[in-house]
Design an enzyme around this catalytic site. Sequence first.
Site, mmCIF file in Angstrom:
data_model
loop_
_atom_site.group_PDB
_atom_site.id
_atom_site.type_symbol
_atom_site.label_atom_id
_atom_site.label_comp_id
_atom_site.label_asym_id
_atom_site.label_seq_id
_atom_site.Cartn_x
_atom_site.Cartn_y
_atom_site.Cartn_z
ATOM 1 N N THR A 116 17.614 20.382 85.683
ATOM 2 C CA THR A 116 17.995 21.366 86.705
ATOM 3 C C THR A 116 19.512 21.445 86.888
ATOM 4 O OG1 THR A 116 17.682 19.608 88.310
ATOM 5 C CG2 THR A 116 15.855 21.159 88.032
ATOM 6 N N GLY A 117 20.266 20.570 86.226
ATOM 7 C CA GLY A 117 21.727 20.558 86.396
ATOM 8 C C GLY A 117 22.414 21.583 85.513
ATOM 9 N N CYS A 130 33.583 16.034 77.610
ATOM 10 C CA CYS A 130 33.928 17.395 77.171
ATOM 11 C C CYS A 130 35.385 17.548 76.747
ATOM 12 C CB CYS A 130 33.612 18.399 78.275
ATOM 13 S SG CYS A 130 34.014 17.811 79.924
ATOM 14 N N GLN A 134 41.018 21.781 83.558
ATOM 15 C CA GLN A 134 39.565 21.671 83.429
ATOM 16 C C GLN A 134 38.804 22.467 84.495
ATOM 17 O OE1 GLN A 134 40.052 17.120 81.857
ATOM 18 N NE2 GLN A 134 37.983 17.700 82.473
ATOM 19 N N GLY A 142 32.642 21.271 85.092
ATOM 20 C CA GLY A 142 32.626 19.886 84.601
ATOM 21 C C GLY A 142 32.149 18.910 85.659
ATOM 22 N N ARG A 191 42.254 19.436 87.339
ATOM 23 C CA ARG A 191 41.187 20.391 87.674
ATOM 24 C C ARG A 191 41.834 21.692 88.137
ATOM 25 N NH1 ARG A 191 36.442 19.371 86.005
ATOM 26 N NH2 ARG A 191 36.281 17.401 87.123
ATOM 27 N N HIS A 208 37.364 24.515 79.461
ATOM 28 C CA HIS A 208 38.507 23.621 79.629
ATOM 29 C C HIS A 208 39.610 24.064 78.657
ATOM 30 C CE1 HIS A 208 36.057 21.131 82.090
ATOM 31 N NE2 HIS A 208 35.945 20.047 81.350
ATOM 32 N N ASN A 244 33.224 23.972 78.243
ATOM 33 C CA ASN A 244 32.924 22.557 78.504
ATOM 34 C C ASN A 244 31.435 22.281 78.648
ATOM 35 O OD1 ASN A 244 33.629 24.200 80.914
ATOM 36 N ND2 ASN A 244 32.871 22.424 82.025
HETATM 37 P P1 A2P Z 1 18.060 17.377 90.779
HETATM 38 O O1 A2P Z 1 18.376 18.827 90.601
HETATM 39 O O2 A2P Z 1 16.608 17.143 91.020
HETATM 40 O O3 A2P Z 1 18.957 16.666 91.757
HETATM 41 P P2 A2P Z 1 24.628 18.492 88.025
HETATM 42 O O4 A2P Z 1 25.502 17.602 87.187
HETATM 43 O O5 A2P Z 1 24.755 19.934 87.680
HETATM 44 O O6 A2P Z 1 24.804 18.229 89.484
HETATM 45 O O7 A2P Z 1 23.097 18.056 87.655
HETATM 46 C C1 A2P Z 1 22.622 16.752 87.745
HETATM 47 C C2 A2P Z 1 21.224 16.665 87.156
HETATM 48 O O8 A2P Z 1 20.779 15.297 87.208
HETATM 49 C C3 A2P Z 1 20.185 17.444 87.943
HETATM 50 O O9 A2P Z 1 19.187 17.912 87.068
HETATM 51 C C4 A2P Z 1 19.621 16.389 88.869
HETATM 52 O O10 A2P Z 1 18.306 16.674 89.336
HETATM 53 C C5 A2P Z 1 19.566 15.215 87.936
HETATM 54 N N1 A2P Z 1 19.507 13.951 88.686
HETATM 55 C C6 A2P Z 1 20.420 13.457 89.532
HETATM 56 N N2 A2P Z 1 20.007 12.273 90.043
HETATM 57 C C7 A2P Z 1 18.806 12.016 89.483
HETATM 58 C C8 A2P Z 1 17.861 10.954 89.577
HETATM 59 N N3 A2P Z 1 18.075 9.893 90.366
HETATM 60 N N4 A2P Z 1 16.718 11.028 88.855
HETATM 61 C C9 A2P Z 1 16.495 12.092 88.047
HETATM 62 N N5 A2P Z 1 17.352 13.123 87.905
HETATM 63 C C10 A2P Z 1 18.487 13.096 88.610
HETATM 64 C C1 11C Z 2 34.835 16.991 83.989
HETATM 65 N N1 11C Z 2 34.854 15.797 81.883
HETATM 66 O O1 11C Z 2 35.213 18.034 83.456
HETATM 67 C C2 11C Z 2 34.277 15.854 83.192
HETATM 68 C C3 11C Z 2 32.796 15.984 83.202
HETATM 69 O O2 11C Z 2 32.153 11.657 81.349
HETATM 70 O O3 11C Z 2 30.762 13.226 80.871
HETATM 71 C C4 11C Z 2 32.038 15.046 82.319
HETATM 72 C C5 11C Z 2 32.222 13.601 82.660
HETATM 73 C C6 11C Z 2 31.678 12.773 81.560
HETATM 74 O O4 11C Z 2 34.841 16.803 85.189
#
Ligand code: A2P
Ligand code: 11C
Length: 338
Positions: free
Chosen positions: A11-12, A128, A155, A159, A234, A241, A314
Amino acid sequence: RSYRVAVAGATGAVGNMMIRVLEERGFPVEDLTLLASSRSVGRELTFRGRSIPVRELREDSFKGIDLALFSAGASVSRKFAPLAARDGCVVVDNSSAFRMDPKIPLVVPEVNAHALESHPGIIANPNCSTIQMVVALKPIQDAVGIRRIVVTTFQAVSGTGKKAVDELEAQVRDLAEGRQPRCKVYPYPIAFNCLPHIGAFLDNGYTEEEMKMVNETRKIFEDPQIRVCATTVRVPVYYGHSESVAVETRKPISVEEVRNLLERAPGVTVVDRPKENAYPMPIHAAGKDDTFVGRIRRDESVENGLALWVVSDNIRKGAATNAVQIAEVLVERGWLGF
Ligand code: A2P
Ligand code: 11C
């Protein structure tokens, strides 16, 4: 044959892109499992026109899975990647958890695909900002050797993850409408600002992101002697980036030769007609998989000096695309799913 694939962190920002890149590149997926935290259970994501429910990432999530792409943060990787590997699943991990582990290959396929040969079930995807720099520098390293790199990055907020993309958007709106910008993700507003601060500050005065560029570059180039000085910044850009890279080579090389090498280099597109205002920019690199290089010129302040401007998406080459390319190499060489 095709493979049972899982995306952890689906989902991220990166996880979502991993799903899209698997689809775009026609990766041989037999079955796709989408994993995230319990907060996301009930959500569905689309792959090849089909809705797939998001499941909670658990210790037993990887039984029967051939390949898992992880992008859910380093602590999740530290806990779950070894469990997945133990169950016979090959993990390509986008976090920083295992990158500097000498047993774990740290791979950019255009640069060091050979390092995959001895993988112990976990493969690390570099940071990245490192990936795009080594893609651009590899042809120069091969031709004349690199002694020193001085790099400053610009960046994008993606990221940091989805929440930072949302924060920039909200701050732009707040400021345009005369409100105080709200800061949750970064210590200061990122809208209309630059923060010379990516990752935590360390005792040596550098940030974690800066030291990733130093240490990962040395590991990927298999050259612990390369000197790297990084300043990572940033900037209020959503995707892509940019990097100003000054390089001191071991042997002399002309700017023309560098341009020729880069024009033939895999994964590189040269955009370098400055008099026509043609140079790489994040607005053009976003949504593409290549690393774009321009402003190729001599660094006249040192002997054997070159200066380049390097831009890449990135979330794609810097994360999702590189991870899928690693998986493609594993498939091509028969190192996946015994
Ligand atoms: P969730 O959406 O359920 O929080 P981003 O870097 O864009 O914030 O995305 C982080 C990703 O890692 C999301 O899919 C998030 O899920 C997932 N995530 C973060 N913490 C956990 C966890 N403890 N267990 C499983 N997935 C996680
Ligand atoms: C950023 N490079 O743009 C970072 C994100 O170690 O994978 C990724 C951090 C990593 O903020």
